[in-house]
Design a protein around this motif. Structure first.
Motif, PDB file in Angstrom:
ATOM      1  N   ARG A 119       1.126  -1.157   0.262  1.00 30.41           N
ATOM      2  CA  ARG A 119      -0.161  -0.382   0.011  1.00 30.41           C
ATOM      3  C   ARG A 119       1.083   1.190  -0.506  1.00 30.41           C
ATOM      4  NH1 ARG A 119      -2.868  -3.584   3.569  1.00 30.41           N
ATOM      5  NH2 ARG A 119      -1.483  -2.726   5.292  1.00 30.41           N
ATOM      6  N   GLY A 120       1.889   1.245  -0.802  1.00 24.29           N
ATOM      7  CA  GLY A 120       2.608   2.586  -1.040  1.00 24.29           C
ATOM      8  C   GLY A 120       3.519   2.374   0.041  1.00 24.29           C
ATOM      9  N   ASP A 121       3.821   2.002   0.850  1.00 22.41           N
ATOM     10  CA  ASP A 121       5.060   1.731   2.269  1.00 22.41           C
ATOM     11  C   ASP A 121       6.111   0.975   2.141  1.00 22.41           C
ATOM     12  OD1 ASP A 121       5.486   2.865   4.813  1.00 22.41           O
ATOM     13  OD2 ASP A 121       4.053   1.135   5.963  1.00 22.41           O
ATOM     14  N   PRO A 122       7.178   1.140   2.205  1.00 24.87           N
ATOM     15  CA  PRO A 122       8.134   0.328   1.634  1.00 24.87           C
ATOM     16  C   PRO A 122       9.019  -0.054   3.003  1.00 24.87           C
ATOM     17  CG  PRO A 122       9.141   3.336   2.064  1.00 24.87           C
ATOM     18  CD  PRO A 122       7.798   2.953   1.564  1.00 24.87           C
ATOM     19  N   PHE A 123       9.244  -1.660   2.832  1.00 24.46           N
ATOM     20  CA  PHE A 123       9.702  -3.062   3.485  1.00 24.46           C
ATOM     21  C   PHE A 123      11.170  -2.742   2.629  1.00 24.46           C
ATOM     22  CE2 PHE A 123       5.518  -2.453   4.678  1.00 24.46           C
ATOM     23  CZ  PHE A 123       5.535  -2.685   5.676  1.00 24.46           C
ATOM     24  N   THR A 124      12.396  -3.435   4.001  1.00 26.50           N
ATOM     25  CA  THR A 124      12.975  -3.895   3.498  1.00 26.50           C
ATOM     26  C   THR A 124      13.325  -5.375   4.277  1.00 26.50           C
ATOM     27  OG1 THR A 124      14.164  -1.924   3.180  1.00 26.50           O
ATOM     28  CG2 THR A 124      15.891  -3.856   3.317  1.00 26.50           C
ATOM     29  N   LEU A 125      13.604  -6.078   3.874  1.00 28.55           N
ATOM     30  CA  LEU A 125      14.011  -7.651   4.663  1.00 28.55           C
ATOM     31  C   LEU A 125      15.932  -7.840   4.219  1.00 28.55           C
ATOM     32  CD1 LEU A 125      13.378 -10.172   5.744  1.00 28.55           C
ATOM     33  CD2 LEU A 125      12.906 -11.384   3.327  1.00 28.55           C
ATOM     34  N   ILE A 126      16.603  -7.655   5.105  1.00 27.67           N
ATOM     35  CA  ILE A 126      17.795  -7.901   5.229  1.00 27.67           C
ATOM     36  C   ILE A 126      18.622  -9.587   5.797  1.00 27.67           C
ATOM     37  CG2 ILE A 126      20.434  -7.079   5.661  1.00 27.67           C
ATOM     38  CD1 ILE A 126      19.540  -4.284   6.218  1.00 27.67           C
ATOM     39  N   LEU A 127      18.862 -10.675   4.797  1.00 25.45           N
ATOM     40  CA  LEU A 127      19.284 -11.890   4.543  1.00 25.45           C
ATOM     41  C   LEU A 127      20.650 -11.924   5.185  1.00 25.45           C
ATOM     42  CD1 LEU A 127      16.748 -12.994   2.224  1.00 25.45           C
ATOM     43  CD2 LEU A 127      16.571 -12.995   6.054  1.00 25.45           C
ATOM     44  N   LYS A 128      21.555 -12.614   6.157  1.00 25.17           N
ATOM     45  CA  LYS A 128      22.646 -12.432   5.904  1.00 25.17           C
ATOM     46  C   LYS A 128      22.702 -14.204   6.432  1.00 25.17           C
ATOM     47  CE  LYS A 128      25.627 -11.119   9.449  1.00 25.17           C
ATOM     48  NZ  LYS A 128      26.235 -10.767  10.121  1.00 25.17           N
TER      49      LYS A 128
END
Length: 219
Positions: A119-128
């Motif tokens: 819904r226009g809201d940015p999300f970030t997923l960081i994987l290591k």
């Protein structure tokens, strides 16, 4: 009553996707040649479990191997491969060894960033990926971390992959990693090139309501 045949075919296809190779050996020969580098070589209920380096896999993964009740003669884990040696009813004098690849398409000890929008809201997923089975994750909404922790590969991963559609409706196969807590997080990573990922997690502490964001794409 619905036919079970389609489900069986799907399972067979997914299992083939994980399978690398198959070899036959005569039962009179040694199954595995050991060296001093092996950290674990033990018999459990008469079955042999061999792990080259126990520090390369989570205790959760190793515990699952120890409690496996599948019909096999030997389980061996070496680097990014799981070897399962077993007998088949039609050739009891033969030992069959199947080799399954543990995913390494996320670079070791490197932060890999995936992004999505809801819904226009940015999300970030960081994987290591920190070893062969564990992935540290951070889920951020804009600049705020809303979820973080460690998810782990299950010892039964070779049974098959997870299948779902990407944001364009195209089918993709993903490897699943789980938080070991009761209502834990589930992270899935696209198998072939690790270009897609998903995350779902409980938001009320009782497992009754799960938050599942759109498919994330690798930046």
């Amino acid at each position: 009553m619905k036919s079970l045949l389609p489900g069986i075919l799907i399972f067979a296809i997914l299992s083939c996707a994980n399978h690398k190779s198959k070899t036959e050996t005569n039962s009179s020969t040694n199954i595995v040649h050991l060296s001093e580098n092996y950290q674990l070589d033990t018999l459990i209920f008469g079955k042999r479990l061999i792990i080259k380096d126990t520090t390369s896999y989570s205790p959760y993964f190793i515990k699952g191997l120890k409690s496996s009740y599948q019909t096999y003669e030997t389980l061996k884990v070496a680097d990014d491969s799981l070897f399962i040696t077993y007998r088949i009813n039609t050739k009891p004098e033969k030992l069959i060894t199947d080799q399954y690849a543990i995913p390494t398409n996320l670079e070791l000890n490197k932060d890999i960033t995936f992004s999505a929008s809801l819904r226009g809201d940015p999300f970030t997923l960081i994987l290591k990926r920190t070893n062969y089975t564990d992935i540290d994750y951070q889920l951020r909404q804009r600049e705020k971390t809303i979820k973080s922790g460690t998810v782990r590969l299950q010892s039964s991963f070779y049974f098959g992959a997870e299948c779902q559609n990407d944001e364009n409706g195209k089918s993709m196969y993903l490897r699943q990693y789980l938080d070991s807590s009761r209502w834990g997080t589930i992270v899935k990573v696209e198998m072939e090139h690790a270009q897609k990922a998903t995350i779902s997690y409980c938001i009320n502490g009782k497992g009754a309501k799960q938050e599942e964001l759109p498919v994330f794409s690798r930046e």
